[in-house]
Design a protein around this motif. Structure first.
Motif, mmCIF file in Angstrom:
data_model
loop_
_atom_site.group_PDB
_atom_site.id
_atom_site.type_symbol
_atom_site.label_atom_id
_atom_site.label_comp_id
_atom_site.label_asym_id
_atom_site.label_seq_id
_atom_site.Cartn_x
_atom_site.Cartn_y
_atom_site.Cartn_z
ATOM 1 N N GLU A 149 0.819 -1.213 0.000
ATOM 2 C CA GLU A 149 0.000 0.000 0.000
ATOM 3 C C GLU A 149 0.853 1.265 0.000
ATOM 4 O O GLU A 149 0.377 2.336 -0.379
ATOM 5 C CB GLU A 149 -0.926 0.002 1.220
ATOM 6 N N MET A 150 2.121 1.153 0.408
ATOM 7 C CA MET A 150 3.007 2.314 0.434
ATOM 8 C C MET A 150 3.534 2.670 -0.949
ATOM 9 O O MET A 150 4.071 3.762 -1.146
ATOM 10 C CB MET A 150 4.199 2.046 1.359
ATOM 11 N N ARG A 151 3.394 1.784 -1.915
ATOM 12 C CA ARG A 151 3.937 2.026 -3.238
ATOM 13 C C ARG A 151 3.164 3.139 -3.944
ATOM 14 O O ARG A 151 1.941 3.255 -3.825
ATOM 15 C CB ARG A 151 3.898 0.749 -4.085
ATOM 16 N N LEU A 152 3.892 3.971 -4.691
ATOM 17 C CA LEU A 152 3.272 5.039 -5.457
ATOM 18 C C LEU A 152 2.572 4.454 -6.676
ATOM 19 O O LEU A 152 2.875 3.336 -7.109
ATOM 20 C CB LEU A 152 4.332 6.053 -5.907
ATOM 21 N N SER A 153 1.659 5.205 -7.257
ATOM 22 C CA SER A 153 0.991 4.751 -8.472
ATOM 23 C C SER A 153 1.991 4.740 -9.630
ATOM 24 O O SER A 153 3.008 5.439 -9.603
ATOM 25 C CB SER A 153 -0.192 5.670 -8.799
ATOM 26 N N ASP A 154 1.687 3.945 -10.662
ATOM 27 C CA ASP A 154 2.583 3.864 -11.821
ATOM 28 C C ASP A 154 2.754 5.228 -12.487
ATOM 29 O O ASP A 154 3.826 5.543 -13.017
ATOM 30 C CB ASP A 154 2.038 2.848 -12.831
ATOM 31 N N HIS A 155 1.693 6.039 -12.460
ATOM 32 C CA HIS A 155 1.763 7.353 -13.098
ATOM 33 C C HIS A 155 2.776 8.251 -12.385
ATOM 34 O O HIS A 155 3.630 8.878 -13.025
ATOM 35 C CB HIS A 155 0.381 8.013 -13.093
ATOM 36 N N ILE A 156 2.699 8.313 -11.029
ATOM 37 C CA ILE A 156 3.629 9.151 -10.262
ATOM 38 C C ILE A 156 5.048 8.616 -10.408
ATOM 39 O O ILE A 156 6.006 9.382 -10.579
ATOM 40 C CB ILE A 156 3.211 9.200 -8.780
ATOM 41 N N LEU A 157 5.191 7.297 -10.355
ATOM 42 C CA LEU A 157 6.513 6.692 -10.486
ATOM 43 C C LEU A 157 7.110 6.977 -11.855
ATOM 44 O O LEU A 157 8.303 7.297 -11.975
ATOM 45 C CB LEU A 157 6.404 5.185 -10.254
ATOM 46 N N TYR A 158 6.281 6.898 -12.896
ATOM 47 C CA TYR A 158 6.764 7.150 -14.259
ATOM 48 C C TYR A 158 7.216 8.599 -14.419
ATOM 49 O O TYR A 158 8.250 8.874 -15.040
ATOM 50 C CB TYR A 158 5.655 6.828 -15.258
ATOM 51 N N GLU A 159 6.458 9.542 -13.867
ATOM 52 C CA GLU A 159 6.806 10.950 -13.993
ATOM 53 C C GLU A 159 8.154 11.257 -13.343
ATOM 54 O O GLU A 159 8.855 12.170 -13.768
ATOM 55 C CB GLU A 159 5.715 11.821 -13.353
ATOM 56 N N ARG A 160 8.542 10.490 -12.327
ATOM 57 C CA ARG A 160 9.809 10.746 -11.639
ATOM 58 C C ARG A 160 10.977 9.999 -12.277
ATOM 59 O O ARG A 160 12.132 10.376 -12.067
ATOM 60 C CB ARG A 160 9.692 10.378 -10.160
ATOM 61 N N LEU A 161 10.688 8.933 -13.011
ATOM 62 C CA LEU A 161 11.770 8.121 -13.565
ATOM 63 C C LEU A 161 11.934 8.243 -15.074
ATOM 64 O O LEU A 161 12.937 7.777 -15.617
ATOM 65 C CB LEU A 161 11.533 6.637 -13.217
ATOM 66 N N ASP A 174 -4.547 6.826 -1.869
ATOM 67 C CA ASP A 174 -3.629 5.685 -1.851
ATOM 68 C C ASP A 174 -2.297 6.010 -1.179
ATOM 69 O O ASP A 174 -1.399 5.175 -1.128
ATOM 70 C CB ASP A 174 -3.367 5.180 -3.273
ATOM 71 N N MET A 175 -2.144 7.230 -0.641
ATOM 72 C CA MET A 175 -0.917 7.618 0.057
ATOM 73 C C MET A 175 -1.089 7.581 1.572
ATOM 74 O O MET A 175 -0.151 7.891 2.315
ATOM 75 C CB MET A 175 -0.492 9.018 -0.374
ATOM 76 N N LYS A 176 -2.266 7.219 2.058
ATOM 77 C CA LYS A 176 -2.539 7.274 3.491
ATOM 78 C C LYS A 176 -1.630 6.324 4.275
ATOM 79 O O LYS A 176 -1.079 6.701 5.311
ATOM 80 C CB LYS A 176 -4.005 6.916 3.763
ATOM 81 N N THR A 177 -1.442 5.100 3.779
ATOM 82 C CA THR A 177 -0.613 4.141 4.506
ATOM 83 C C THR A 177 0.822 4.627 4.614
ATOM 84 O O THR A 177 1.443 4.555 5.680
ATOM 85 C CB THR A 177 -0.652 2.768 3.814
ATOM 86 N N MET A 178 1.356 5.135 3.523
ATOM 87 C CA MET A 178 2.728 5.639 3.538
ATOM 88 C C MET A 178 2.852 6.810 4.501
ATOM 89 O O MET A 178 3.827 6.902 5.263
ATOM 90 C CB MET A 178 3.137 6.060 2.130
ATOM 91 N N ARG A 179 1.869 7.705 4.484
ATOM 92 C CA ARG A 179 1.906 8.871 5.375
ATOM 93 C C ARG A 179 1.829 8.428 6.842
ATOM 94 O O ARG A 179 2.562 8.951 7.689
ATOM 95 C CB ARG A 179 0.754 9.808 5.044
ATOM 96 N N ASP A 180 0.985 7.447 7.129
ATOM 97 C CA ASP A 180 0.823 6.985 8.506
ATOM 98 C C ASP A 180 2.088 6.304 9.024
ATOM 99 O O ASP A 180 2.511 6.535 10.157
ATOM 100 C CB ASP A 180 -0.364 6.019 8.599
ATOM 101 N N ILE A 181 2.695 5.453 8.190
ATOM 102 C CA ILE A 181 3.883 4.716 8.633
ATOM 103 C C ILE A 181 5.051 5.656 8.873
ATOM 104 O O ILE A 181 5.719 5.605 9.915
ATOM 105 C CB ILE A 181 4.253 3.635 7.595
ATOM 106 N N TRP A 182 5.301 6.552 7.935
ATOM 107 C CA TRP A 182 6.413 7.479 8.106
ATOM 108 C C TRP A 182 6.161 8.443 9.268
ATOM 109 O O TRP A 182 7.075 8.794 10.011
ATOM 110 C CB TRP A 182 6.664 8.262 6.822
#
Length: 408
Positions: free
Chosen positions: A98-110, A241-249
Motif C-alpha cells: 500500500e506504500m507504493r506510489l501509483s505507476d503514473h507518479i513513479l513514471y513521472e519521476r523516472l 492511496d498515500m494514506k498508509t505511507m503517510r501513517d507509517i512514516w
C-alpha cells in the motif's frame, strides 16, 4: 329650453365604418426586385438569414474516446515495463504494498532518468545470489542495521570498500529489486534537520547498493548515483492511496531517534505560531530534549499542510562490480556465521535475588513471596484479557531487535 332626447336610431349609424387606431401586422412578403440596366436591386430593408452552421458532435466524441484509450494503452505499457523491475523473491507485506506510489507518479519521476535495466554480463545464478547483513558486517565491517554503515579503518584497509548502502523496502518500497533497475530513495526532512555524519546521503557519491527482498535476504543491485527529484507535494500526500505511507512514516518520525530534527521543527512552530528562524531552530535543537511529545498526527498534518517536506531522490544504475559480486557469492557459500552470545534471561536479576533471599531468610519466606507474585500476575492477566486489544503486525526479523538504531 330643455335639451331634446333623440329616441329613434338611424340605421345608417349602426353600419357606418369604424376607424382603426392600429395597423394590423402585415404578412411577410418576398422583397421587391427591380432590374435596372441589367443590375438586380433588392429591397434594402430585407436581410437574408445566414445559413445555419452544421455541428457534428460525433467527431468530437470519437476524438475524446480515442485519447482516453491511447492513455490507457500507454499506462498499461508502463505497467508492464515496471513489472520487469520486480523480483520474484520479494515478499512485501500488505502495508508495504500500500506504500507504493501509483505507476503514473513513479513514471513521472523516472522517465527522464532510466526506464531500462542496466546491462550486466554475469551468469544468472551468481547475479541473483543473496547474502545476509550479518555476513556483510562480519566480513566487510559496519553496523548490521544501518543504511549507511561506517566502515572502520582496519576493515577498509583489508578490502578497500567504503560505499555500502542498504535499503529496506519496508521504508523504501521503490528501491531497486533486480540488478540494474532504477528506483527511488526517500528521506524525510531537510538537510538541517538530519545528522551531518555518514548517515546522510551524499548526492555526489556512487553507492554500492543492497536491497532487502524479505526477512534476512539482501541482494546487491549495482552501483548507483542519486539525483534530486521534487519532494512529495501536498496533492500527492492527500491522495487516498498515500494514506498508509503517510501513517507509517509519521509514526516512525514521531518515535525514532533520526526523526528528532523534524519533531523539533514541528514543536517550535506550534509554540511560536509561525515558522522559526534558523537561530531559533538551532537553539531548540541544541538542547537535550527529544521532542517525543510530538505525536504521529502532528507529523502527518505538517506534511498535509506543506509545512514539512519529504525528499525524494532518483536512483540510476551506472555500473556493476562483477568481480565483487563473484567474491561475496563465493564467500557467503562457505561462510559459517559465528555463534551468537546467549541472551540474558529477562528474570535473571530476580532469580539471583531469590537465591540470596533463600540463604538469608529461608525457603518458606521466598516461596510465599513467589506465590503472591504469581497470584497477582494471574489476576492481572485475566483483567487484561477482558479488554479488546488491537492486533499489530510484527515482522519476524532479526534486524527489528536494533530498530532504534536503524537509519532509513
Amino acid at each position: 329650453m330643455a335639451p331634446r332626447i333623440k329616441t329613434e336610431v338611424d340605421e345608417n349609424d349602426l353600419f357606418r365604418p369604424i376607424l382603426l387606431t392600429t395597423v394590423p401586422k402585415a404578412e411577410r412578403t418576398e422583397p421587391e426586385i427591380e432590374e435596372i440596366n441589367g443590375h438586380v436591386i433588392t429591397d434594402s430593408t430585407y436581410c437574408e438569414r445566414p445559413p445555419r452552421r452544421r455541428q457534428v458532435l460525433e467527431s468530437v466524441i470519437v476524438r475524446r474516446i480515442d485519447k482516453i484509450l491511447q492513455e490507457e494503452r500507454r499506462m498499461k505499457d508502463i505497467g508492464r515495463r515496471f513489472d520487469t523491475f520486480k523480483n520474484s523473491k520479494t515478499k512485501l507485506t500488505k502495508k508495504e504494498e500500500e506504500m507504493r506510489l501509483s505507476d503514473h507518479i513513479l513514471y513521472e519521476r523516472l522517465k527522464n532518468v532510466q526506464l531500462d535495466l542496466f546491462p550486466i554480463d554475469l551468469d544468472v545464478t551468481t547475479l541473483n545470489t543473496t547474502i545476509t547483513r550479518d555476513f556483510m558486517s562480519n566480513r566487510y565491517g559496519g553496523s548490521s542495521v544501518s543504511c549507511f554503515p561506517t566502515i572502520s579503518e582496519e576493515k577498509f584497509r583489508q578490502h578497500g570498500y567504503n560505499d555500502f548502502m542498504y535499503l529496506s523496502m519496508k521504508y523504501h518500497p521503490h528501491a531497486p529489486q533486480v540488478p540494474g533497475a532504477p528506483g527511488l530513495f526517500f528521506q524525510p526532512g531537510t538537510a538541517s534537520q538530519r545528522n551531518t555524519d555518514d548517515s546522510e546521503l551524499n548526492e555526489n557519491k556512487i553507492y554500492r547498493v543492497f536491497t532487502r527482498l524479505s526477512s534476512g535476504i539482501w541482494l546487491k543491485v549495482g552501483l548507483y548515483e542519486f539525483g534530486t527529484s521534487e519532494p512529495l507535494s501536498v496533492e500527492e500526500w492527500t491522495r487516498k492511496d498515500m494514506k498508509t505511507m503517510r501513517d507509517i512514516w509519521s509514526h516512525k518520525i514521531s518515535t525514532m531517534a533520526w526523526g528528532r530534527g523534524m519533531r523539533c521543527s514541528i514543536r517550535v512552530r506550534s509554540q511560536l505560531g509561525r515558522e522559526a528562524t534558523q537561530e531559533e531552530y538551532k537553539e531548540a535543537l541544541g538542547g537535550d530534549k527529544k521532542f517525543l511529545d510530538v505525536n504521529p498526527q502532528e507529523v502527518s498534518n505538517a506534511f498535509l499542510l506543506g509545512e514539512e517536506i519529504f525528499s525524494v531522490y532518483t536512483m540510476r544504475c551506472v555500473g556493476y562490480d562483477i568481480e565483487f559480486q563473484k567474491t561475496i557469492a563465493h564467500q557467503f557459500t562457505n561462510w559459517a556465521p559465528p555463534p551468537r552470545a546467549p541472551k540474558k534471561p529477562k528474570n535473571a536479576t530476580r532469580v539471583k535475588k531469590e537465591e540470596d533471599d533463600e540463604s538469608k531468610y529461608g525457603t518458606d519466606t521466598v516461596t510465599q513471596k513467589r506465590s503472591s507474585r504469581i497470584k497477582q500476575k494471574t489476576e492481572s492477566s485475566k483483567y487484561k484479557s477482558s479488554k479488546k486489544r488491537k492486533v499489530v503486525e510484527v515482522e519476524d526479523d532479526e534486524e527489528e531487535e536494533a530498530e532504534s538504531e536503524d537509519e532509513v
